[in-house]
Design a protein around this motif. Structure first.
Motif, short mmCIF file in Angstrom:
data_model
loop_
_atom_site.label_atom_id
_atom_site.label_comp_id
_atom_site.label_asym_id
_atom_site.label_seq_id
_atom_site.Cartn_x
_atom_site.Cartn_y
_atom_site.Cartn_z
N UNK A 324 0.87 -1.27 0.16
CA UNK A 324 -0.11 0.13 -0.11
C UNK A 324 0.76 1.27 -0.15
N UNK A 325 2.21 1.22 -0.38
CA UNK A 325 2.90 2.39 -0.46
C UNK A 325 3.59 2.37 -1.64
N UNK A 326 3.95 3.77 -2.17
CA UNK A 326 3.50 4.75 -1.69
C UNK A 326 2.00 5.25 -1.76
N UNK A 327 1.47 6.35 -0.85
CA UNK A 327 0.11 6.38 -0.77
C UNK A 327 0.04 7.78 -1.80
N UNK A 328 -1.40 7.74 -2.36
CA UNK A 328 -1.88 8.90 -3.05
C UNK A 328 -2.13 9.93 -2.04
N UNK A 329 -2.36 9.64 -0.88
CA UNK A 329 -2.69 10.77 0.21
C UNK A 329 -1.64 11.50 0.40
N UNK A 330 -1.67 12.70 1.10
CA UNK A 330 -0.54 13.55 1.40
C UNK A 330 -0.30 13.75 2.83
N UNK A 331 0.92 14.13 3.13
CA UNK A 331 1.53 14.13 4.60
C UNK A 331 2.52 14.96 4.71
N UNK A 332 2.33 16.06 5.58
CA UNK A 332 3.18 17.22 5.51
C UNK A 332 4.64 16.74 6.45
N UNK A 333 4.71 15.52 6.81
CA UNK A 333 5.96 15.06 7.56
C UNK A 333 7.13 15.14 6.69
N UNK A 334 7.15 15.10 5.38
CA UNK A 334 7.88 15.20 4.39
C UNK A 334 8.94 16.59 4.82
N UNK A 335 8.14 17.44 5.25
CA UNK A 335 8.98 18.79 5.19
C UNK A 335 10.20 18.57 6.25
N UNK A 336 10.12 17.85 7.33
CA UNK A 336 11.13 17.69 8.12
C UNK A 336 12.23 16.96 7.55
N UNK A 337 11.96 16.28 6.55
CA UNK A 337 13.01 15.55 5.52
C UNK A 337 13.97 16.69 4.95
N UNK A 338 13.49 17.90 4.98
CA UNK A 338 14.33 18.89 4.37
C UNK A 338 15.43 19.16 4.94
N UNK A 339 15.60 18.99 6.21
CA UNK A 339 16.79 19.31 7.20
C UNK A 339 17.24 18.12 7.90
N UNK A 340 16.40 16.96 7.99
CA UNK A 340 17.22 15.57 8.45
C UNK A 340 16.85 14.56 7.76
N UNK A 341 17.52 13.28 8.08
CA UNK A 341 16.98 12.11 7.47
C UNK A 341 15.88 11.73 7.99
N UNK A 342 14.83 11.38 7.27
CA UNK A 342 13.56 11.14 7.62
C UNK A 342 13.11 9.99 7.13
N UNK A 343 12.08 9.40 7.86
CA UNK A 343 11.44 8.16 7.48
C UNK A 343 9.94 8.09 8.09
N UNK A 344 8.99 7.99 7.43
CA UNK A 344 7.68 7.51 7.80
C UNK A 344 7.21 6.31 7.56
N UNK A 345 6.55 5.64 8.73
CA UNK A 345 6.18 4.33 8.77
C UNK A 345 4.66 4.50 8.60
N UNK A 346 3.97 3.36 8.07
CA UNK A 346 2.54 3.15 8.33
C UNK A 346 2.39 2.00 9.14
N UNK A 347 1.46 1.83 10.25
CA UNK A 347 1.36 1.19 10.99
C UNK A 347 -0.18 0.33 10.71
#
Length: 386
Positions: A324-347
C-alpha cells in the motif's frame, strides 16, 4: 518498557484527547494537555508555540551525539463523528479525531515515559507535537519558526496508523511515501443579469461546464504513485452564482485537488491547470483569479533513515513490507526531511478497520505499545542507553 498500568493510563489519555478534538490552527487546549503530561516526565526543555500551537520536548543526555526527532500531530478534522460504538465520543460538534492523531500523540508520550525512566547515552531525543497537519501548513510553519533552529534534528521519524492493512504490520519504503498535493481554487468573474435577459450579463456557466472536464483530463492517476509521471486532478467542489431562479450568474468557483509523485511534477501540473483556466476564462470573456490551499510537499523516505527503522523493527519482531505504499494521500511530515534524514512508517490497524476520515473511525488503542516500541528501539539504536 511500559507496564500494564502505563498502558491503561495512556489509553485513558488517548480517549480524553479524542473527546476534545481541535482542528488545524486551533489546537490550544490540546497543546496545553500535552504540555501538562510532558512536565511530569521532566524533559530538559519544553518549547511551546512552535509554528502556531506546536510543542517540542527535549530529552538531552548532556553528551555529544545526534538529535533524533519523533513527530505526532495535534490537530483533528472538521468532520461530525458518528460512532455509537465508543464511550468516549467527541464533545465538540463538527470536530473529530477520525484520522488517529490522538493515538499518534499518545504513542509519542509513551516514548517520553520510557526515555524519562531510562535516558539515552548520547545526543538528544525530541518529541515534536506538530500543529495543522491536515491542511499542510503545520510542518512548514514549525520548520520556519526561529525556535526550530535550536532543535536541528539529524534524524526524524513518524508513524501513521493505516486502516486496511494487517494489524501491527508496518508498510514503508525508500523514496516516495506520500504524494505532493495542492488545492487550487479557480475564481471566475463575469456580470449578473436578469434571468429573462441573460445576454445583458456575462455568465460563467458554460465556462465551468468546459473547465471541469478539461481539468479532470490533466491526470487520472495512471500507473499509481510509483510512476514518476503520476498525475491526478480531482474536482472537489463547484458553485455558480446564487441559489435563485431570477438571476443569471456573474461569478463561479471551481475547487480542484492536484496530486503528483514529486514536487517538480506539481509545479508542472499547477501551471497546466492555471493555463487551462485562463484560456477558458478568456474564451467566455471572464476574469479569472486563483487561490492556493492545503499545499503538501511530497513525503520522501531517506534510505539511511528507512534502514534504521527496519533494523529496529527486526530487533523487536515487528513485521514490515511495502504493501500500500507509496500513498496517493498527502502528509506534511516530508518537510522535516528537508533538514534531517527522515522516514515515515504506516502501522496497520486492521484490514476491517474503519477508514481514515470516516465518521465512524476510531484509533486502535492496541497500536500504542507497538508504535512506541518502534520509536524507542530507533532511539536506542541511534543514541544508546545510559
Amino acid at each position: 518498557m511500559l507496564t500494564n498500568s502505563d498502558l491503561v493510563e495512556l489509553t485513558e489519555f488517548r480517549r480524553a484527547l479524542h473527546r476534545r478534538p481541535e482542528v488545524s490552527g486551533e489546537e490550544a487546549e490540546t497543546a496545553k494537555t500535552v504540555v501538562a503530561a510532558l512536565k511530569a516526565m521532566c524533559p530538559a526543555a519544553i518549547h511551546t508555540g512552535l509554528g502556531g500551537h506546536g510543542v517540542a520536548a527535549i530529552f538531552d543526555s548532556g553528551k555529544v551525539g545526534p538529535t533524533v526527532l519523533f513527530r505526532a500531530e495535534l490537530d483533528a478534522l472538521p468532520i461530525e463523528e458518528r460512532n455509537g460504538a465508543i464511550a468516549w465520543p467527541s464533545e465538540i460538534p463538527g470536530n473529530s479525531h477520525v484520522c488517529g492523531h490522538d493515538g499518534h500523540m499518545t504513542m509519542l508520550l509513551a516514548l517520553g515515559l520510557m526515555i524519562s525512566r531510562r535516558p539515552v547515552a548520547q545526543g538528544r531525543v525530541i518529541l515534536m507535537f506538530q500543529p495543522a497537519e491536515e491542511d499542510g501548513s503545520g510542518a512548514k510553519a514549525v520548520v520556519a519558526d526561529p525556535a526550530f533552529d535550536q532543535l536541528k534534528p539529524d534524524w526524524a521519524f513518524a508513524i501513521h496508523n493505516a486502516p486496511g492493512s494487517p494489524f501491527g504490520v508496518v508498510s514503508s519504503r525508500v523514496g516516495l511515501m506520500n504524494c505532493a498535493s495542492l488545492g487550487l481554487k479557480v475564481k471566475l468573474s463575469g456580470k449578473t443579469a436578469h434571468a429573462a435577459d441573460p445576454q445583458d450579463g456575462v455568465s460563467p456557466a458554460l465556462a465551468v461546464a468546459k473547465l471541469i472536464p478539461a481539468l479532470d483530463d490533466l491526470g487520472h492517476g495512471e500507473g499509481g504513485p510509483r510512476n514518476d509521471a503520476f498525475r491526478l486532478v480531482t474536482i472537489t467542489h463547484a458553485n455558480i452564482g446564487e441559489p435563485t431562479f431570477g438571476i443569471a450568474p456573474g461569478h463561479a468557483e471551481v475547487f480542484a485537488t492536484l496530486r503528483t509523485a514529486d514536487d517538480a511534477g506539481m509545479e508542472s501540473l499547477e501551471t497546466a491547470a492555471r493555463n487551462i483556466a485562463t484560456s477558458v476564462a478568456d474564451q467566455y470573456g471572464l476574469g479569472v483569479a486563483f487561490e492556493i490551499h492545503d499545499h503538501f510537499a511530497a513525503s520522501v523516505n531517506d534510505a539511511d533513515a528507512y534502514n534504521v527503522a527496519t533494523r529496529a523493527m527486526e530487533a523487536i519482531g515487528v513485521p514490515y513490507g511495502q504493501e500500500s505504499v507509496p500513498m496517493r494521500a498527502s502528509e506534511d511530515f516530508g518537510v522535516f526531511g528537508w533538514r534531517a534524514k527522515a522516514a515515515m512508517l504506516l502501522l496497520g490497524s486492521g484490514e476491517d478497520h474503519a477508514a481514515l476520515h470516516n465518521p465512524d473511525y476510531d484509533f486502535h488503542d492496541d497500536l500504542i505499545p507497538i508504535g512506541s516500541a518502534i520509536f524507542e528501539r530507533i532511539a536506542r539504536d541511534l543514541l544508546g542507553s545510559a
